[in-house]
Design an enzyme around this catalytic site. Structure first.
Site, short mmCIF file in Angstrom:
data_model
loop_
_atom_site.label_atom_id
_atom_site.label_comp_id
_atom_site.label_asym_id
_atom_site.label_seq_id
_atom_site.Cartn_x
_atom_site.Cartn_y
_atom_site.Cartn_z
N ASP A 33 0.85 -1.19 0.00
CA ASP A 33 0.00 0.00 0.00
C ASP A 33 0.89 1.24 0.00
OD1 ASP A 33 -3.21 0.54 0.93
OD2 ASP A 33 -1.80 2.22 1.09
N ILE A 34 0.51 2.24 -0.76
CA ILE A 34 1.33 3.45 -0.92
C ILE A 34 1.31 4.30 0.35
CG2 ILE A 34 -0.41 5.07 -1.84
CD1 ILE A 34 1.65 5.64 -4.12
N ASN A 91 -13.00 -3.13 2.10
CA ASN A 91 -14.02 -2.09 2.17
C ASN A 91 -14.93 -2.20 0.96
OD1 ASN A 91 -13.15 -0.73 4.58
ND2 ASN A 91 -11.43 0.09 3.42
N GLU A 99 -12.22 3.47 -1.47
CA GLU A 99 -11.67 4.56 -2.30
C GLU A 99 -11.41 4.11 -3.73
OE1 GLU A 99 -8.09 5.92 -0.47
OE2 GLU A 99 -9.11 6.56 1.37
N VAL A 100 -10.90 2.90 -3.88
CA VAL A 100 -10.51 2.43 -5.22
C VAL A 100 -11.51 1.37 -5.67
CG1 VAL A 100 -8.70 1.37 -6.60
CG2 VAL A 100 -8.08 2.90 -4.72
N HIS A 104 -10.19 -5.25 -3.58
CA HIS A 104 -8.88 -5.50 -2.96
C HIS A 104 -9.07 -5.87 -1.51
CE1 HIS A 104 -9.88 -1.22 -2.71
NE2 HIS A 104 -9.27 -1.20 -1.52
P1 AMP Z 1 -9.81 1.39 0.17
O1 AMP Z 1 -10.15 2.59 1.02
O2 AMP Z 1 -10.11 0.08 0.84
O3 AMP Z 1 -10.39 1.51 -1.22
O4 AMP Z 1 -8.24 1.40 0.05
C1 AMP Z 1 -7.52 1.92 -1.02
C2 AMP Z 1 -6.07 1.81 -0.66
O5 AMP Z 1 -5.31 1.94 -1.84
C3 AMP Z 1 -5.57 2.87 0.33
O6 AMP Z 1 -5.03 2.23 1.49
C4 AMP Z 1 -4.50 3.62 -0.47
O7 AMP Z 1 -3.40 4.01 0.31
C5 AMP Z 1 -4.12 2.59 -1.51
N1 AMP Z 1 -3.57 3.11 -2.75
C6 AMP Z 1 -4.07 4.11 -3.53
N2 AMP Z 1 -3.29 4.29 -4.61
C7 AMP Z 1 -2.29 3.40 -4.54
C8 AMP Z 1 -1.16 3.08 -5.37
N3 AMP Z 1 -0.92 3.77 -6.51
N4 AMP Z 1 -0.34 2.10 -4.97
C9 AMP Z 1 -0.56 1.43 -3.83
N5 AMP Z 1 -1.61 1.66 -3.00
C10 AMP Z 1 -2.45 2.64 -3.35
#
Ligand code: AMP
Length: 120
Positions: A33-34, A91, A99-100, A104
């Site tokens: 995770d970034i 999530n 968020e994404v 995942h």
């Molecule tokens: P969620 O809130 O469960 O959707 O988590 C999304 C996660 O993706 C967060 O913990 C972010 O820090 C992580 N994230 C977003 N962009 C990147 C990226 N380019 N590389 C690695 N992790 C990322």
């Protein structure tokens, strides 16, 4: 929700954006995770186009679901957190703060992780 092929994890899967890869097989990619929230914080994603856990659970073929579960366990063992313990988290949608929009699972470990949810 329709799958957005331009979401950040889709772009990582296509190699358009770099990641710190920790594991890959035919069905799954895992990377750091970034913005890590624990000493070990890895994301495990299926290579298929699934928006969220709900989408994956409802739509993914059984073989893909089984491969994903096996890979999460394998990654955790590879990361060295299986003995002391770890937490997995997915999530789904707004109330969970997803968020994404590519399914995942987070793997957290490397320290005592505390309460399952923060106090209100
Ligand atoms: P969620 O809130 O469960 O959707 O988590 C999304 C996660 O993706 C967060 O913990 C972010 O820090 C992580 N994230 C977003 N962009 C990147 C990226 N380019 N590389 C690695 N992790 C990322």
């Amino acid at each position: 929700m329709a799958y957005d092929r331009n979401n950040i994890f889709a772009r990582i899967l296509r190699g358009e954006i770099p990641c710190q890869k920790v594991y890959e097989d035919a069905h799954v990619l895992a990377f750091n995770d970034i913005r890590p929230q624990a000493p070990v914080h890895v994301l495990v994603i299926p290579k298929g186009e699934y928006v969220s856990f709900d989408d994956f659970a409802a739509q993914a073929p059984a073989a893909e679901q089984a491969a994903f579960v096996a890979a999460v366990g394998k990654v955790a063992r590879q990361l060295g957190v299986a003995e002391n313990g770890y937490r997995i988290l997915a999530n789904h949608e707004k109330d969970a703060g997803q968020e994404v929009p590519h399914f995942h699972v987070h793997i957290f470990g490397g320290k005592r992780l505390g309460r399952m949810l923060p106090r209100e």
